[in-house]
Design a protein around this motif. Structure first.
Motif, PDB file in Angstrom:
ATOM      1  N   GLU A 238     -31.368  -0.935-129.918  1.00  0.00           N
ATOM      2  CA  GLU A 238     -29.928  -1.246-129.964  1.00  0.00           C
ATOM      3  C   GLU A 238     -29.179  -0.492-128.866  1.00  0.00           C
ATOM      4  O   GLU A 238     -28.223  -1.012-128.290  1.00  0.00           O
ATOM      5  CB  GLU A 238     -29.355  -0.919-131.347  1.00  0.00           C
ATOM      6  N   ALA A 239     -29.623   0.728-128.587  1.00  0.00           N
ATOM      7  CA  ALA A 239     -28.995   1.501-127.508  1.00  0.00           C
ATOM      8  C   ALA A 239     -29.197   0.804-126.167  1.00  0.00           C
ATOM      9  O   ALA A 239     -28.285   0.743-125.337  1.00  0.00           O
ATOM     10  CB  ALA A 239     -29.580   2.915-127.459  1.00  0.00           C
ATOM     11  N   ALA A 240     -30.398   0.266-125.965  1.00  0.00           N
ATOM     12  CA  ALA A 240     -30.682  -0.433-124.707  1.00  0.00           C
ATOM     13  C   ALA A 240     -29.752  -1.633-124.553  1.00  0.00           C
ATOM     14  O   ALA A 240     -29.258  -1.915-123.454  1.00  0.00           O
ATOM     15  CB  ALA A 240     -32.141  -0.883-124.673  1.00  0.00           C
ATOM     16  N   LEU A 241     -29.507  -2.334-125.669  1.00  0.00           N
ATOM     17  CA  LEU A 241     -28.590  -3.484-125.608  1.00  0.00           C
ATOM     18  C   LEU A 241     -27.192  -3.027-125.206  1.00  0.00           C
ATOM     19  O   LEU A 241     -26.533  -3.648-124.376  1.00  0.00           O
ATOM     20  CB  LEU A 241     -28.542  -4.196-126.966  1.00  0.00           C
ATOM     21  N   ILE A 242     -26.750  -1.919-125.796  1.00  0.00           N
ATOM     22  CA  ILE A 242     -25.416  -1.412-125.475  1.00  0.00           C
ATOM     23  C   ILE A 242     -25.365  -0.933-124.023  1.00  0.00           C
ATOM     24  O   ILE A 242     -24.376  -1.135-123.324  1.00  0.00           O
ATOM     25  CB  ILE A 242     -25.019  -0.281-126.464  1.00  0.00           C
ATOM     26  N   ALA A 243     -26.470  -0.350-123.562  1.00  0.00           N
ATOM     27  CA  ALA A 243     -26.509   0.143-122.171  1.00  0.00           C
ATOM     28  C   ALA A 243     -26.487  -1.006-121.160  1.00  0.00           C
ATOM     29  O   ALA A 243     -26.250  -0.789-119.984  1.00  0.00           O
ATOM     30  CB  ALA A 243     -27.755   1.000-121.955  1.00  0.00           C
ATOM     31  N   GLY A 244     -26.769  -2.220-121.633  1.00  0.00           N
ATOM     32  CA  GLY A 244     -26.709  -3.374-120.736  1.00  0.00           C
ATOM     33  C   GLY A 244     -28.066  -3.873-120.281  1.00  0.00           C
ATOM     34  O   GLY A 244     -28.162  -4.577-119.269  1.00  0.00           O
ATOM     35  N   CYS A 245     -29.106  -3.544-121.035  1.00  0.00           N
ATOM     36  CA  CYS A 245     -30.444  -4.021-120.674  1.00  0.00           C
ATOM     37  C   CYS A 245     -30.487  -5.552-120.760  1.00  0.00           C
ATOM     38  O   CYS A 245     -30.183  -6.133-121.790  1.00  0.00           O
ATOM     39  CB  CYS A 245     -31.471  -3.408-121.629  1.00  0.00           C
ATOM     40  N   GLU A 246     -30.880  -6.179-119.656  1.00  0.00           N
ATOM     41  CA  GLU A 246     -30.902  -7.649-119.588  1.00  0.00           C
ATOM     42  C   GLU A 246     -32.319  -8.201-119.655  1.00  0.00           C
ATOM     43  O   GLU A 246     -32.510  -9.406-119.748  1.00  0.00           O
ATOM     44  CB  GLU A 246     -30.280  -8.120-118.266  1.00  0.00           C
ATOM     45  N   PHE A 247     -33.311  -7.313-119.501  1.00  0.00           N
ATOM     46  CA  PHE A 247     -34.698  -7.798-119.433  1.00  0.00           C
ATOM     47  C   PHE A 247     -35.608  -6.788-120.099  1.00  0.00           C
ATOM     48  O   PHE A 247     -35.564  -5.598-119.790  1.00  0.00           O
ATOM     49  CB  PHE A 247     -35.109  -7.983-117.969  1.00  0.00           C
ATOM     50  N   TYR A 248     -36.417  -7.276-121.033  1.00  0.00           N
ATOM     51  CA  TYR A 248     -37.405  -6.437-121.694  1.00  0.00           C
ATOM     52  C   TYR A 248     -38.756  -7.103-121.545  1.00  0.00           C
ATOM     53  O   TYR A 248     -38.912  -8.283-121.875  1.00  0.00           O
ATOM     54  CB  TYR A 248     -37.085  -6.254-123.181  1.00  0.00           C
ATOM     55  N   ALA A 249     -39.735  -6.379-121.052  1.00  0.00           N
ATOM     56  CA  ALA A 249     -41.110  -6.881-121.009  1.00  0.00           C
ATOM     57  C   ALA A 249     -41.999  -5.829-121.637  1.00  0.00           C
ATOM     58  O   ALA A 249     -41.833  -4.637-121.377  1.00  0.00           O
ATOM     59  CB  ALA A 249     -41.551  -7.145-119.568  1.00  0.00           C
ATOM     60  N   GLY A 250     -42.936  -6.254-122.478  1.00  0.00           N
ATOM     61  CA  GLY A 250     -43.793  -5.279-123.132  1.00  0.00           C
ATOM     62  C   GLY A 250     -45.071  -5.903-123.638  1.00  0.00           C
ATOM     63  O   GLY A 250     -45.257  -7.129-123.581  1.00  0.00           O
ATOM     64  N   TYR A 251     -45.947  -5.047-124.095  1.00  0.00           N
ATOM     65  CA  TYR A 251     -47.233  -5.466-124.656  1.00  0.00           C
ATOM     66  C   TYR A 251     -47.392  -4.727-125.984  1.00  0.00           C
ATOM     67  O   TYR A 251     -47.073  -3.542-126.065  1.00  0.00           O
ATOM     68  CB  TYR A 251     -48.362  -5.090-123.688  1.00  0.00           C
ATOM     69  N   PRO A 252     -47.898  -5.432-127.029  1.00  0.00           N
ATOM     70  CA  PRO A 252     -47.950  -4.781-128.348  1.00  0.00           C
ATOM     71  C   PRO A 252     -48.786  -3.500-128.342  1.00  0.00           C
ATOM     72  O   PRO A 252     -49.914  -3.496-127.837  1.00  0.00           O
ATOM     73  CB  PRO A 252     -48.614  -5.844-129.234  1.00  0.00           C
ATOM     74  N   ILE A 253     -48.225  -2.448-128.884  1.00  0.00           N
ATOM     75  CA  ILE A 253     -48.982  -1.211-129.080  1.00  0.00           C
ATOM     76  C   ILE A 253     -48.283  -0.346-130.118  1.00  0.00           C
ATOM     77  O   ILE A 253     -47.064  -0.152-130.072  1.00  0.00           O
ATOM     78  CB  ILE A 253     -49.194  -0.443-127.741  1.00  0.00           C
ATOM     79  N   THR A 254     -49.060   0.148-131.054  1.00  0.00           N
ATOM     80  CA  THR A 254     -48.568   1.081-132.059  1.00  0.00           C
ATOM     81  C   THR A 254     -48.436   2.450-131.400  1.00  0.00           C
ATOM     82  O   THR A 254     -49.321   2.812-130.619  1.00  0.00           O
ATOM     83  CB  THR A 254     -49.585   1.165-133.214  1.00  0.00           C
TER      84      THR A 254
END
Lengths: 381, 177, 287
Positions: free
Chosen positions: A23-39
């Motif tokens: 949620e913080a990233a959204l507020i900071a203005g993050c427009e792109f998230y890329a990731g790979y599943p990992i615990t």
């Protein structure tokens, strides 16, 4: 449903650390998230996959962590704020591209929710073994900033701070969290949006022919994005101020010095830390992340026993906050470094301390209980 | 005052969700709270544990070493976590699922949460029955705020959960061991 | 007039495509006889012929001889880490669908170290163009074998002949659902430029395998020491067959076994961008 289309509301929440980070990233203005599943970082990606499209932003699950951080760099080159999140094994895979981000000066945020290692370790259990890797993991000379939260609130605040710092200095910034801070729920106060400082990278707007993408006139060159019409060149090769590959030693010196100095010269502004009972402390415990919660409890109990103990909780791990540790060491008889590993943060502490330094180390997997830290304190006093 | 509450059961009982609701209610009330969820490695049916700390002071150490209150929703949870209960700690059990009490609590409360949930046609609300029993037995959080938090969590099943919560409050009883 | 004089008269200081070439970076680093100059020429021809504003074109390349191409094109150009240009291009294209993002890089870069990114980008059908220059070898780094080196071919790390089967790249890309798949050599300049023009128009992942001479690297190990040896090889062995059975277009370089070229696949497949818009609708962002 419509309520979810907006950012997290200002006010008090009870929230999981990983979700507070997202949620913080959204507020900071993050427009792109890329990731790979990992615990144990999955909740960040899962939450982003639901929330980013609600805001017209982009979530993509890539084929591995290498692709994830490379795609993040590509998005950043296109001018948007971008992030990825992972844990130990994935963090290892990202190392080469952290260097690319530093070299191309493409801002990005990498969240590492540390788990027990080495290797696959215990995916669901906590560790703090990535302290040195976060700073030194990619080859060659570069500097970056590493923040370490110990509470859900700090995870939220430092994620926004990470975006701000990465945009300001055009560097990769790492939020070095851990399994417990990531998975635990805690009280979160979201400030009114106008009270939240948001920094965006400075863009060049002058005449096209005068633009130097890697000008050494300032520590942080002005940015232009792909498609802005400047027809720039960015390369991971050592480059001159135009961005063209160069074998000239002068160009190399100018570039590498600037990449390093933009963090070093701003170190004092980047240091974040909190102190407790330092005034008369004979023994000072330096710590960070979830271990700081255990340490603070231990230090308070030690004070109740009449022991003159203080602590420094580091929120910035790198650049290492030298001054507060150095000053504390000039008054204390001994400094202890508490961490869930066999001794990592102790090294920069030793480098600056003017008194003997010892570690309170806890093998990975569990948070040391306050009693464990207290025993270490009693032994040192 | 700080309360360390350990909630033990198996996957699917909503143990973590109950902890989340309890912590949310506490925070709404102006208290501080921390929740540490933990699971066994099994994808389904493994053990599950929610450690909830509630305090009227900011919580420094958010984890639980020896709980003040143990809530056991399964015999396995009892066996696994019974010995961690603090001396003079208190116990709340699902009386139908926990028959063998493996600790020495100062007080034991019991409610047939799973049976009551079954009687409502939805076993999944056993955790809400348990929350009703919890607030009646120990207070700690405000009953109205807790119910309101439950309803906000499950807006589409407000009546069912409200009934489950009330039945938990009505049916919890102290038992002697 | 001697041949030398004719050549001298034909050398010009300017090219009609100078606006798209970073002339200040010449001379380039490529060897005599290399096909990369032709690839560069075809690419700038295709850009000039495209209806897309030049400032919207972006080139991304990785490491190796081909990887240097981004540095010679006067576009927004990104020269990234080894094997990763496709992933970089995906991130860029996803946040800026208005950009025309083209990856030009080598076989070692794109399908050996970067093979995983290649297959997933095709599968996703991200709307980028990938022009893979296949010279059968790691040229810049020292003539080592790779995943496209034909069975039995020699290199600095296969002195007894390459013991592995190479990729059949058109088959791979087509099997993964690519909307456009072509293969040409640098001898087929017109066809290559036309295929590139088409690739820039195609919605979704457009893939061209470009067979390119490497006399100094691959050739020196395999008796193709001059550029003209490759030209002869291409002239004598290439067959154009747009409707070829892609199971049978693997390259062996053995005598009598042809190199099959063509625009093999040209079809419509929903792009990642279109499918993401559907996600935006379901999430409530778009009506």
């Amino acid at each position: 449903m419509s309520g979810e289309l907006k950012l997290l509301k200002p006010g008090i929440h009870f929230m999981m650390g990983n979700i507070a980070c997202a949620e913080a990233a959204l507020i900071a203005g993050c427009e792109f998230y890329a990731g790979y599943p990992i615990t144990p970082s999955n909740e960040i990606a899962e939450h982003m996959s639901r929330r980013m499209p609600q805001l017209g932003r982009h979530f993509i699950q890539m084929e591995d962590e290498i692709a994830s951080i490379v795609a993040v760099c590509g998005a950043s080159a296109a001018g948007v704020k971008a992030m990825t999140a992972t844990s130990g094994p994935g963090f290892s895979l990202m190392m080469e591209t952290i260097g690319l981000s530093a070299m191309l000066e493409l801002p990005c945020v990498i969240v590492d929710v540390q788990r027990a290692g080495p290797s696959t370790g215990i995916p669901t259990f906590v560790g703090q073994g990535d302290v040195m890797q976060a700073r030194w993991g990619s080859h060659g000379d570069y500097e970056l900033v590493v923040y370490s939260p110990s509470t859900v609130q700090e995870f939220f605040d430092l994620t926004i701070e990470a975006f701000n710092t990465s945009e300001w200095l055009r560097i990769p910034v790492i939020v070095l969290s851990d399994e417990v801070v990531g998975h635990m729920y805690g009280r979160l106060q979201v400030p009114e949006y106008d009270k939240i400082k948001i920094i965006n990278r400075k863009r060049y707007s002058g005449p096209r022919e005068e633009y130097l993408p890697y000008s050494s006139e300032t520590l942080v060159p002005l940015f232009v994005a792909a498609g802005d019409g400047f027809r720039i060149h960015m390369t991971g090769l050592t480059h001159d101020e135009r961005g063209y590959p160069s074998l000239e030693i002068e160009d190399s010196h100018k570039l590498v010095e600037r990449l390093v100095m933009k963090v070093r010269k701003n170190a004092k502004n980047l240091w974040k830390y909190e102190t407790l009972y330092l005034d008369d402390a004979d023994v000072v415990v330096v710590t960070f992340g979830i271990t700081a919660r255990s340490t603070e409890e231990a230090v308070r109990r030690a004070r109740n026993e009449g022991l003159k103990v203080g602590m420094i909780k580091l929120l910035t791990l790198w650049p290492f906050p030298e001054d507060p540790v150095k000053v504390a060491s000039q008054y204390a008889r001994r400094i202890l470094v508490a961490e869930i590993n066999m001794g990592q943060l102790i090294h920069p502490v030793r480098e600056v301390a003017e008194c003997p330094v010892a570690g309170i180390n806890y093998p990975v997997g569990y948070v040391p209980p306050p009693e464990y830290i207290l025993d270490g304190i009693r032994a040192a006093v | 005052m700080r309360w360390d509450i350990r909630w033990a059961g198996f996957g699917g009982q909503g143990v973590i969700r109950a902890g989340e609701i309890l912590g949310s209610a506490a925070v709404k009330q102006g208290l501080d709270s921390a929740l540490r969820p933990m699971y066994g490695p099994e994808k389904t049916g493994g053990w599950s544990r929610a450690d909830v700390v509630i305090s009227d002071q900011p919580i420094i150490f958010p984890l639980i070493v020896r709980p003040d209150i143990l809530i056991a929703m399964s015999q396995d949870g009892m066996n696994r976590d019974g010995s961690s209960l603090k001396k003079d700690g208190m116990l709340l059990i699902d009386g139908e699922l926990v028959k063998d009490i493996k600790c020495y609590p100062s007080k034991v409360y019991s409610v047939d949460a799973t049976n009551i949930a079954d009687s409502l046609g939805r076993r999944i609300v056993a955790n809400i029955v348990m929350l009703g029993a919890f607030v009646k037995a120990f207070r700690i959080v405000n009953e109205d705020i807790l119910l309101q938090t439950i309803i906000e969590t499950f807006p589409k099943a407000a009546e069912l959960n409200k009934t489950a919560f009330k039945l938990g409050m009505e049916n919890v009883k102290e038992v002697k061991i | 007039m001697s041949q030398k004089q004719i050549l001298k008269e034909k050398i010009v200081e300017e090219s009609p495509r100078d606006d798209l070439i970073r002339r200040e970076r010449f001379p380039h680093i490529w060897c005599p006889g290399c096909g990369l100059g032709t690839v560069l020429k075809c690419y700038v021809e295709a850009i000039a012929a495209s209806n897309i504003p030049i400032d919207k074109h972006v080139i991304v390349s990785g490491i190796g001889c081909t990887g240097r191409i981004a540095g010679y094109v006067r576009l927004d150009s990104y020269h990234v880490t080894h094997g990763r240009p496709i992933a970089f291009a995906e991130g860029m294209k996803i946040v800026r669908p208005d950009l025309e993002v083209t990856v030009i890089s080598g076989d070692g870069d794109l399908v050996t170290i970067g093979g995983n990114h290649f297959i997933h980008a095709v599968r996703r059908n991200v709307d980028i163009n990938v022009f893979l220059v296949n010279n059968f070898i790691y040229g810049m780094t020292g003539n080592q074998m790779g995943s496209t080196t034909p069975l039995g071919a020699k290199s600095s790390t296969s002195p007894y002949g390459c013991p592995e089967f190479p990729f059949n790249l058109p088959l791979l890309a087509a099997a993964l659902g690519a909307p456009f798949v072509a293969r040409w050599t640098t001898l087929h300049v017109r066809q290559l430029a036309d295929a590139m023009k088409r690739a820039l128009q195609v919605k979704g992942f457009a893939f061209i395998e470009i067979i390119s001479p490497c006399p100094v690297g691959f050739g020196s190990y395999n008796d193709l020491r001059e550029g003209r040896d490759f030209i002869k090889l291409f002239l004598e062995n290439c067959i154009v067959d747009h409707s070829a059975d892609l199971n049978k277009v693997g390259i062996t370089l053995r005598p009598g076994e042809p190199i099959i070229l063509g625009n093999f696949v040209d079809r419509e497949v929903p792009t990642y961008h279109e499918l993401e818009l559907e996600v935006f609708r379901k999430a409530g962002w778009l009506k």
